[in-house]
Design an enzyme around this catalytic site. Structure first.
Site, PDB file in Angstrom:
ATOM      1  N   GLN A  12       0.816  -1.219   0.000  1.00  0.00           N
ATOM      2  CA  GLN A  12       0.000   0.000   0.000  1.00  0.00           C
ATOM      3  C   GLN A  12       0.851   1.271   0.000  1.00  0.00           C
ATOM      4  OE1 GLN A  12      -3.786  -0.221   2.405  1.00  0.00           O
ATOM      5  NE2 GLN A  12      -2.608  -1.774   3.486  1.00  0.00           N
ATOM      6  N   ALA A  62       7.524  -5.410   4.701  1.00  0.00           N
ATOM      7  CA  ALA A  62       7.350  -6.053   6.011  1.00  0.00           C
ATOM      8  C   ALA A  62       6.519  -7.313   5.867  1.00  0.00           C
ATOM      9  CB  ALA A  62       6.661  -5.099   6.985  1.00  0.00           C
ATOM     10  N   TYR A  63       6.613  -8.157   6.874  1.00  0.00           N
ATOM     11  CA  TYR A  63       5.690  -9.290   7.009  1.00  0.00           C
ATOM     12  C   TYR A  63       4.502  -8.740   7.774  1.00  0.00           C
ATOM     13  CZ  TYR A  63       3.843 -13.888   8.261  1.00  0.00           C
ATOM     14  OH  TYR A  63       3.025 -14.985   8.403  1.00  0.00           O
ATOM     15  N   THR A  64       3.333  -8.652   7.123  1.00  0.00           N
ATOM     16  CA  THR A  64       2.187  -7.973   7.749  1.00  0.00           C
ATOM     17  C   THR A  64       0.974  -8.877   7.975  1.00  0.00           C
ATOM     18  OG1 THR A  64       1.454  -7.230   5.567  1.00  0.00           O
ATOM     19  CG2 THR A  64       2.830  -5.701   6.826  1.00  0.00           C
ATOM     20  N   THR A 103       4.837   0.059  13.598  1.00  0.00           N
ATOM     21  CA  THR A 103       3.411  -0.147  13.835  1.00  0.00           C
ATOM     22  C   THR A 103       2.971   0.158  15.267  1.00  0.00           C
ATOM     23  OG1 THR A 103       1.702  -1.904  13.864  1.00  0.00           O
ATOM     24  CG2 THR A 103       3.946  -2.583  14.301  1.00  0.00           C
ATOM     25  N   TYR A 127       3.471 -10.673  15.485  1.00  0.00           N
ATOM     26  CA  TYR A 127       3.734  -9.579  14.545  1.00  0.00           C
ATOM     27  C   TYR A 127       4.295  -8.364  15.288  1.00  0.00           C
ATOM     28  CZ  TYR A 127       2.705  -5.501  11.633  1.00  0.00           C
ATOM     29  OH  TYR A 127       2.796  -4.311  10.941  1.00  0.00           O
ATOM     30  N   LYS A 131       8.063  -6.667  14.963  1.00  0.00           N
ATOM     31  CA  LYS A 131       8.243  -5.267  14.567  1.00  0.00           C
ATOM     32  C   LYS A 131       9.016  -4.492  15.639  1.00  0.00           C
ATOM     33  CE  LYS A 131       6.761  -3.324  11.375  1.00  0.00           C
ATOM     34  NZ  LYS A 131       7.428  -3.028  10.078  1.00  0.00           N
ATOM     35  N   TRP A 152      -3.494   1.164  11.292  1.00  0.00           N
ATOM     36  CA  TRP A 152      -4.728   0.992  10.506  1.00  0.00           C
ATOM     37  C   TRP A 152      -4.578   1.545   9.084  1.00  0.00           C
ATOM     38  CZ3 TRP A 152      -9.623   2.319  13.920  1.00  0.00           C
ATOM     39  CH2 TRP A 152      -9.501   1.715  15.172  1.00  0.00           C
TER      40      TRP A 152
END
Length: 281
Positions: A12, A62-64, A103, A127, A131, A152
């Site tokens: 995104q 990132a691994y999200t 995050t 997660y 991070k 968000w």
């Protein structure tokens, strides 16, 4: 011409940076997807960085997959911790400016007031743990780095809450959304602009910053605003998190205090509703 490397280019934030990059042609933009900046292969990543030779790195990769991380702990840590450590080390050694994205999930959700950058961290899922480990490693290896915590995130690109709600509200007559998790959304295009503004600024003040849009809402209230703007007929009900169990726990309160980034970089932060309207244009 300064070279900006954007990792996670198809995500995104990376996608929004790509849109904005056309207005900043004085930079040589390198948009690296998983094949050009391979965050889960550290040896390869090291050689990729040496080949690209960036002047600035926007680490948006990132691994999200928050729930999946509970069963893929090693992979989440490799991408969110070890790859970040490597990038930070490379940036420090080669005098490269680094903006790394983190995050609100580094917090446990027990606060009742907006969280400042120096608030105590205590992640409640894998997660968030991965991070936070990335943040710590980043600043240890590269004290000159800038970390921006956000929350968000949504965009016209990729998968996100707004796109899911728009689809469900057109497909169904009724949906339920959790009403006991409080925070504020972030329009990825706004965050992308902030990253560029920092680079364009005459100031580079390292450390951790918070950024999200203004507003204090629940996911349920966010859904109601989407319904209003989209003029959908779907009924939206509010439910507690306990009625919607997920593999990973979510913080119940993760509103970020943006005072620091606003004052240091003289930023105007848009209200979440104003930014959300842009998705409906």
């Amino acid at each position: 011409m300064k070279k900006i490397l954007v990792t996670g280019a198809t995500g995104q934030l990376g996608s929004e940076l790509k849109v904005l990059s056309t207005s900043y042609s004085k930079y040589d933009w390198i948009f690296a997807d998983r094949t050009k900046a391979t965050l889960d292969d550290l040896e390869l990543l090291n050689s990729q960085l040496s080949e690209i030779k960036p002047d600035i790195i926007f680490n948006c990769g990132a691994y999200t997959a928050v729930d999946k991380a509970e069963s893929e702990r090693d992979l989440a840590f490799k991408i969110n911790h070890l790859a970040v450590e490597l990038i930070a080390k490379y940036a420090a050694k080669n005098n490269v400016k680094l903006i790394h994205i983190s995050t609100d999930y580094v917090f446990d959700g027990s606060s009742s007031t907006a969280l400042r950058e120096d608030a105590g961290t205590k992640p409640i899922n894998v997660y968030g743990e991965s991070k936070l480990a990335g943040e710590i490693a980043c600043l240890k290896e590269n004290p000159k780095a800038i970390i921006i915590r956000t929350s968000w995130v949504y965009s016209k690109f990729g998968n996100n809450f707004v796109k899911t709600m728009k689809r469900l509200m057109q497909e169904r007559e009724e949906i339920n959304v959790v009403n006991d998790q409080i925070g504020s959304p972030t329009y990825a295009a706004d965050l992308a602009q902030v990253m560029i503004d920092i680079v364009e600024s005459s100031k580079w003040i390292s450390g951790i910053y918070n950024y999200s849009n203004e507003g204090e809402i629940s996911w349920y209230e966010f859904a109601l605003t989407i319904k209003e703007l989209g003029q959908y007929k779907c009924e939206v009900g509010g439910i507690p998190s306990s009625s919607y169990p997920t593999p990973a726990k979510r913080p119940s309160f993760s509103l970020l205090d943006k005072t620091k980034i606003k004052s240091i970089y003289n930023l105007e932060v848009p209200d979440y509703k104003e930014s959300l309207k842009k998705i409906f244009i």
